[in-house]
Design a protein around this motif. Structure first.
Motif, PDB file in Angstrom:
ATOM      1  N   TYR A  87      12.478  46.561  56.331  1.00  0.00           N
ATOM      2  CA  TYR A  87      11.347  45.644  56.529  1.00  0.00           C
ATOM      3  C   TYR A  87      10.967  45.563  57.998  1.00  0.00           C
ATOM      4  O   TYR A  87       9.777  45.574  58.348  1.00  0.00           O
ATOM      5  CB  TYR A  87      11.695  44.257  56.000  1.00  0.00           C
ATOM      6  N   HIS A  88      11.959  45.478  58.872  1.00  0.00           N
ATOM      7  CA  HIS A  88      11.688  45.362  60.310  1.00  0.00           C
ATOM      8  C   HIS A  88      10.957  46.597  60.827  1.00  0.00           C
ATOM      9  O   HIS A  88       9.994  46.484  61.597  1.00  0.00           O
ATOM     10  CB  HIS A  88      12.994  45.164  61.071  1.00  0.00           C
ATOM     11  N   LEU A  89      11.388  47.775  60.404  1.00  0.00           N
ATOM     12  CA  LEU A  89      10.715  49.002  60.839  1.00  0.00           C
ATOM     13  C   LEU A  89       9.272  49.045  60.355  1.00  0.00           C
ATOM     14  O   LEU A  89       8.348  49.361  61.111  1.00  0.00           O
ATOM     15  CB  LEU A  89      11.474  50.234  60.323  1.00  0.00           C
ATOM     16  N   GLY A  90       9.089  48.725  59.070  1.00  0.00           N
ATOM     17  CA  GLY A  90       7.734  48.757  58.521  1.00  0.00           C
ATOM     18  C   GLY A  90       6.832  47.731  59.166  1.00  0.00           C
ATOM     19  O   GLY A  90       5.687  48.027  59.533  1.00  0.00           O
ATOM     20  N   ALA A  91       7.350  46.499  59.319  1.00  0.00           N
ATOM     21  CA  ALA A  91       6.538  45.439  59.901  1.00  0.00           C
ATOM     22  C   ALA A  91       6.180  45.741  61.347  1.00  0.00           C
ATOM     23  O   ALA A  91       5.059  45.450  61.800  1.00  0.00           O
ATOM     24  CB  ALA A  91       7.286  44.104  59.813  1.00  0.00           C
ATOM     25  N   THR A  92       7.131  46.354  62.082  1.00  0.00           N
ATOM     26  CA  THR A  92       6.885  46.624  63.504  1.00  0.00           C
ATOM     27  C   THR A  92       5.909  47.761  63.700  1.00  0.00           C
ATOM     28  O   THR A  92       4.898  47.618  64.409  1.00  0.00           O
ATOM     29  CB  THR A  92       8.210  46.939  64.216  1.00  0.00           C
ATOM     30  N   TRP A  93       6.173  48.902  63.066  1.00  0.00           N
ATOM     31  CA  TRP A  93       5.368  50.090  63.358  1.00  0.00           C
ATOM     32  C   TRP A  93       4.064  50.124  62.566  1.00  0.00           C
ATOM     33  O   TRP A  93       3.010  50.455  63.115  1.00  0.00           O
ATOM     34  CB  TRP A  93       6.196  51.350  63.119  1.00  0.00           C
ATOM     35  N   LEU A  94       4.109  49.785  61.291  1.00  0.00           N
ATOM     36  CA  LEU A  94       2.848  49.690  60.542  1.00  0.00           C
ATOM     37  C   LEU A  94       1.992  48.555  61.078  1.00  0.00           C
ATOM     38  O   LEU A  94       0.763  48.666  61.169  1.00  0.00           O
ATOM     39  CB  LEU A  94       3.126  49.483  59.052  1.00  0.00           C
ATOM     40  N   GLY A  95       2.664  47.449  61.459  1.00  0.00           N
ATOM     41  CA  GLY A  95       1.931  46.341  62.057  1.00  0.00           C
ATOM     42  C   GLY A  95       1.294  46.723  63.379  1.00  0.00           C
ATOM     43  O   GLY A  95       0.186  46.264  63.703  1.00  0.00           O
ATOM     44  N   SER A  96       1.974  47.589  64.147  1.00  0.00           N
ATOM     45  CA  SER A  96       1.406  48.038  65.423  1.00  0.00           C
ATOM     46  C   SER A  96       0.164  48.895  65.200  1.00  0.00           C
ATOM     47  O   SER A  96      -0.835  48.764  65.917  1.00  0.00           O
ATOM     48  CB  SER A  96       2.461  48.825  66.211  1.00  0.00           C
ATOM     49  N   VAL A  97       0.226  49.773  64.192  1.00  0.00           N
ATOM     50  CA  VAL A  97      -0.947  50.596  63.872  1.00  0.00           C
ATOM     51  C   VAL A  97      -2.110  49.711  63.451  1.00  0.00           C
ATOM     52  O   VAL A  97      -3.254  49.894  63.890  1.00  0.00           O
ATOM     53  CB  VAL A  97      -0.606  51.605  62.758  1.00  0.00           C
ATOM     54  N   ALA A  98      -1.819  48.734  62.594  1.00  0.00           N
ATOM     55  CA  ALA A  98      -2.862  47.817  62.138  1.00  0.00           C
ATOM     56  C   ALA A  98      -3.440  47.029  63.309  1.00  0.00           C
ATOM     57  O   ALA A  98      -4.657  46.806  63.389  1.00  0.00           O
ATOM     58  CB  ALA A  98      -2.291  46.863  61.089  1.00  0.00           C
ATOM     59  N   ALA A  99      -2.571  46.610  64.235  1.00  0.00           N
ATOM     60  CA  ALA A  99      -3.033  45.844  65.393  1.00  0.00           C
ATOM     61  C   ALA A  99      -3.938  46.684  66.282  1.00  0.00           C
ATOM     62  O   ALA A  99      -4.962  46.198  66.777  1.00  0.00           O
ATOM     63  CB  ALA A  99      -1.830  45.330  66.191  1.00  0.00           C
ATOM     64  N   VAL A 100      -3.573  47.952  66.495  1.00  0.00           N
ATOM     65  CA  VAL A 100      -4.397  48.830  67.331  1.00  0.00           C
ATOM     66  C   VAL A 100      -5.776  49.019  66.711  1.00  0.00           C
ATOM     67  O   VAL A 100      -6.807  48.930  67.406  1.00  0.00           O
ATOM     68  CB  VAL A 100      -3.696  50.194  67.529  1.00  0.00           C
ATOM     69  N   LEU A 101      -5.817  49.287  65.412  1.00  0.00           N
ATOM     70  CA  LEU A 101      -7.105  49.443  64.730  1.00  0.00           C
ATOM     71  C   LEU A 101      -7.947  48.170  64.822  1.00  0.00           C
ATOM     72  O   LEU A 101      -9.145  48.227  65.133  1.00  0.00           O
ATOM     73  CB  LEU A 101      -6.879  49.792  63.253  1.00  0.00           C
ATOM     74  N   THR A 102      -7.299  47.043  64.561  1.00  0.00           N
ATOM     75  CA  THR A 102      -8.026  45.771  64.555  1.00  0.00           C
ATOM     76  C   THR A 102      -8.555  45.433  65.939  1.00  0.00           C
ATOM     77  O   THR A 102      -9.723  45.053  66.103  1.00  0.00           O
ATOM     78  CB  THR A 102      -7.110  44.639  64.057  1.00  0.00           C
ATOM     79  N   ILE A 103      -7.707  45.572  66.957  1.00  0.00           N
ATOM     80  CA  ILE A 103      -8.120  45.216  68.315  1.00  0.00           C
ATOM     81  C   ILE A 103      -9.204  46.157  68.814  1.00  0.00           C
ATOM     82  O   ILE A 103     -10.197  45.719  69.419  1.00  0.00           O
ATOM     83  CB  ILE A 103      -6.901  45.241  69.260  1.00  0.00           C
ATOM     84  N   ALA A 104      -9.042  47.457  68.560  1.00  0.00           N
ATOM     85  CA  ALA A 104     -10.054  48.419  68.997  1.00  0.00           C
ATOM     86  C   ALA A 104     -11.387  48.152  68.313  1.00  0.00           C
ATOM     87  O   ALA A 104     -12.448  48.155  68.955  1.00  0.00           O
ATOM     88  CB  ALA A 104      -9.579  49.844  68.715  1.00  0.00           C
ATOM     89  N   GLY A 105     -11.345  47.907  66.992  1.00  0.00           N
ATOM     90  CA  GLY A 105     -12.577  47.628  66.264  1.00  0.00           C
ATOM     91  C   GLY A 105     -13.242  46.355  66.744  1.00  0.00           C
ATOM     92  O   GLY A 105     -14.461  46.309  66.943  1.00  0.00           O
ATOM     93  N   LEU A 106     -12.442  45.303  66.938  1.00  0.00           N
ATOM     94  CA  LEU A 106     -13.001  44.035  67.399  1.00  0.00           C
ATOM     95  C   LEU A 106     -13.579  44.168  68.799  1.00  0.00           C
ATOM     96  O   LEU A 106     -14.639  43.597  69.106  1.00  0.00           O
ATOM     97  CB  LEU A 106     -11.928  42.947  67.373  1.00  0.00           C
ATOM     98  N   ALA A 107     -12.910  44.921  69.659  1.00  0.00           N
ATOM     99  CA  ALA A 107     -13.410  45.130  71.018  1.00  0.00           C
ATOM    100  C   ALA A 107     -14.778  45.813  70.998  1.00  0.00           C
ATOM    101  O   ALA A 107     -15.692  45.423  71.734  1.00  0.00           O
ATOM    102  CB  ALA A 107     -12.412  45.954  71.825  1.00  0.00           C
ATOM    103  N   ILE A 108     -14.915  46.823  70.148  1.00  0.00           N
ATOM    104  CA  ILE A 108     -16.210  47.519  70.032  1.00  0.00           C
ATOM    105  C   ILE A 108     -17.288  46.562  69.551  1.00  0.00           C
ATOM    106  O   ILE A 108     -18.407  46.536  70.080  1.00  0.00           O
ATOM    107  CB  ILE A 108     -16.087  48.726  69.083  1.00  0.00           C
TER     108      ILE A 108
END
Length: 257
Positions: A87-108
């Motif tokens: 769970y920790h691996l999935g939450a950390t790394w998948l969550g990081s990918v999701a965060a990058v997509l979300t932040i980049a999209g919101l910034a645009i």
């Protein structure tokens, strides 16, 4: 436990939930014409073409991760073989990918609203307030994840924040669970709660009007399927009904020939 804990972790969440529910009902009842995403695609499409999919796919991943982490008890996941390490691996790394997509999209999307004059003109005060709390919620959550989950030893929010949330919807609130939660996690929860309180008064209401029926609806016929165009030789597709002129109109047309 002091009065501030009661205010932040009991009164505020219940007040936000009440406004969220009643606000949506009232807006749908009295403001259905305003129930819209207020799309600005007609004003500018190049930036939107990149920012919107990145943000929406990212936020859906974030939402799914929060559902699993906050609402599904740890023993349930362990029953299906999802250990703490997995769970920790999935939450950390998948969550990081999701965060990058979300932040980049919101910034645009935010840059677009600031730099494109026509989009800026149609941006309302509530749009600005909504974007402020949305960006703050994402920023606090990302900061907490990076500090404690990626760079730090990890923080088990499933032992504090998750039980606190479940205690709220069980109507047995336990604010003591939030007392020792790290500061950025607390800010993340508070800003998200404020976002839910504001939700009914913003463009976010369009989340509940997602056009899911679009994927299964019949095709829309825009042009005639008259026999002289070869349509009779084609097999009719699902949902299409043959369009014919009224009988008296056909007779008139035939008489003119």
């Amino acid at each position: 436990m002091n009065p501030l804990d009661i205010l932040l972790w009991v009164a505020f969440p219940y007040a936000a939930a009440g406004v969220f529910i009643v606000g949506h009902l009232l807006r749908y009842r009295f403001d259905q014409f305003g129930w819209t995403s207020r799309s600005s695609q007609t004003y500018e499409n190049k930036w939107l073409r990149w920012g919107s999919p990145m943000f929406h796919y990212g936020i859906l991943m974030v939402f799914g991760g929060h559902i699993v982490g906050l609402f599904i008890p740890k023993p349930w996941l362990e029953f299906f073989g999802v250990t703490e390490h997995i769970y920790h691996l999935g939450a950390t790394w998948l969550g990081s990918v999701a965060a990058v997509l979300t932040i980049a999209g919101l910034a645009i999307l935010l840059i677009r609203r600031r730099l494109v004059a026509r989009v800026k003109l149609v941006t309302t005060v509530m749009d600005k307030v909504m974007y402020l709390f949305l960006a703050g919620t994402i920023a606090f959550g990302t900061t907490a994840t990076v500090l404690y989950q990626v760079l730090g030893a990890g923080y088990d929010y499933r032992g504090s924040i998750s039980p606190w949330i479940r205690s709220l919807y069980a109507f047995q609130p336990d604010p003591a669970l939030m007392s020792d939660v790290p500061f950025f996690f607390q800010l993340h929860v508070l800003s998200a709660t404020m976002l839910f309180l504001l939700w009914p008064f913003t463009r976010l209401v369009h989340v509940f009007s997602a056009p899911l029926g679009y994927f299964v609806r019949p095709y829309i016929v825009y042009r005639s399927r008259d026999g002289h165009r070869g349509a009779d030789s084609q097999k009719a597709r699902r949902g299409w009904e043959k369009s014919e002129l009224p009988r008296d109109t056909r007779e008139k047309v035939g008489g003119r020939r």
